[in-house]
Design an enzyme around this catalytic site. Sequence first.
Site, mmCIF file in Angstrom:
data_model
loop_
_atom_site.group_PDB
_atom_site.id
_atom_site.type_symbol
_atom_site.label_atom_id
_atom_site.label_comp_id
_atom_site.label_asym_id
_atom_site.label_seq_id
_atom_site.Cartn_x
_atom_site.Cartn_y
_atom_site.Cartn_z
ATOM 1 N N CYS B 340 26.371 67.355 95.878
ATOM 2 C CA CYS B 340 27.603 66.833 95.229
ATOM 3 C C CYS B 340 28.455 66.003 96.183
ATOM 4 C CB CYS B 340 28.470 67.952 94.658
ATOM 5 S SG CYS B 340 27.668 68.927 93.399
ATOM 6 N N ALA B 341 27.849 65.447 97.223
ATOM 7 C CA ALA B 341 28.656 64.722 98.205
ATOM 8 C C ALA B 341 27.943 63.437 98.637
ATOM 9 C CB ALA B 341 28.950 65.621 99.400
#
Lengths: 72, 382
Positions: B340-341
């Site tokens: 998620c980054a």
Amino acid sequence: MSRGIVLFHTTTSALRGEKALKKAGFLVKLIPTPRELSSDCGFVIEFHDLPLNQLQAALNEAGLEFEIHFLP
Amino acid sequence: MIYLDHAATSWPKPPEVSAAMHDFLERAGGNPGRSGHKLSIEAARVIFDTRDALADFFGVQDPTRVIFTLNATHALNLAIQGLLQPGQRVITGGMEHNAVMRPLRALQQRGVQVEVIPAESDGSLSPQKFAAALQTPARLVILNHASNVSGTIAPAEEIARLAHAAGAWVLVDAAQTAGSLPIHLPTMGADLLAFTGHKGLQGPPGTGGLVLADTFDTAQLSPLVRGGTGSRSEFETQPEDLPDRYESGTPNGVGIAGLKAGLDWVQQHGLQAIRAQEDELKQTLQQGLTRLAGVQVYGPTHPDQSVAIVSFTIQGKHVSEIGRRLDEEFDILCRVGLHCAPAAHRSLGTFPNGTVRLAIGPTTSPQDIASTLRAVERIINP
């Protein structure tokens, strides 16, 4: 015997009030709001025969907004 | 089974956590602050005690400045959406999670100016680059306290000082550090700090919060959610009182009871002691992986500069294949991919394939690390 009630706007204030008063050595109790009083927070602090000015000072020191009522 | 996914959620939780949650449901099951009966008072007391303990833990005097949320993402959204108005400028670093980047990109569509300061290839951030960006006025600086990809710790104190000198507020994302690194808001210089309960603090999912510094002017922060608070019900406008201004709807009392037990567990075992133990395992893991042919380890080399997260890739092997084999053949659980980054992976040079992330926790043993190193070696040399 005079029965006093401290009303607060929020639950958190009522619990902070209880903590501050117990820390100051007062015997107090959280109770459901008596029907004579209208408080939005579901519970209030009840006390009997306590020095009002010291009680107020402890609550003020905790930075709390409150109202005190006396009930028969 | 070897669980190395503590950066996603810590597991197993201390037994005290489920005991406290069970106790809450059995004994204190009322709706806190709505009614006045014993069960309601008991529930409110559990939440109050947790709030109080967290205020102490984070170095905040006024416990009403601990605002409970569902998770760190919810807390970050409250802060970001509540503070920023069209036309204002926000500065952040290149290691942010999508919990920060997605709300920022949405606000950008509505006229908020977003400046991302690129990170170095080990995930570190240069205060000088922030100082240069702060030459132009900004309302807010957002910092990921430690990267969920490489574990790199940001120089939060130094950047906060620069931000304050330039008149900007500081929001810190402590999703990976609350319960893992000592955090004292006044020392760090954070005006707002978002934390989750289910990672380093060992609590259950569905808990987290936004901590507001005692000096932060709450008039500047709009609520994200409005509704019933059990206070000032005669008015149809949101109350100003803290924490009610930001906490509408029935709170996750059962989760908060578990969070208190998790926090107590961390404090009993000692945050520094847990960190020292995890750090030693992290170094063994990093050194072992670095020695393997074709393995690249990401993040800072000095152990003090990262939390207990190790990200790596193996030349010629897809990360999803490595993750699947670790799980199926060796019973080692971790997380692979972009975590998620995407911004952080761009900084580390691992976008779009991502990395294999091994995240150590307080229950990880030296045997777990040795077995993991053997497994990676077997994947490289079958």
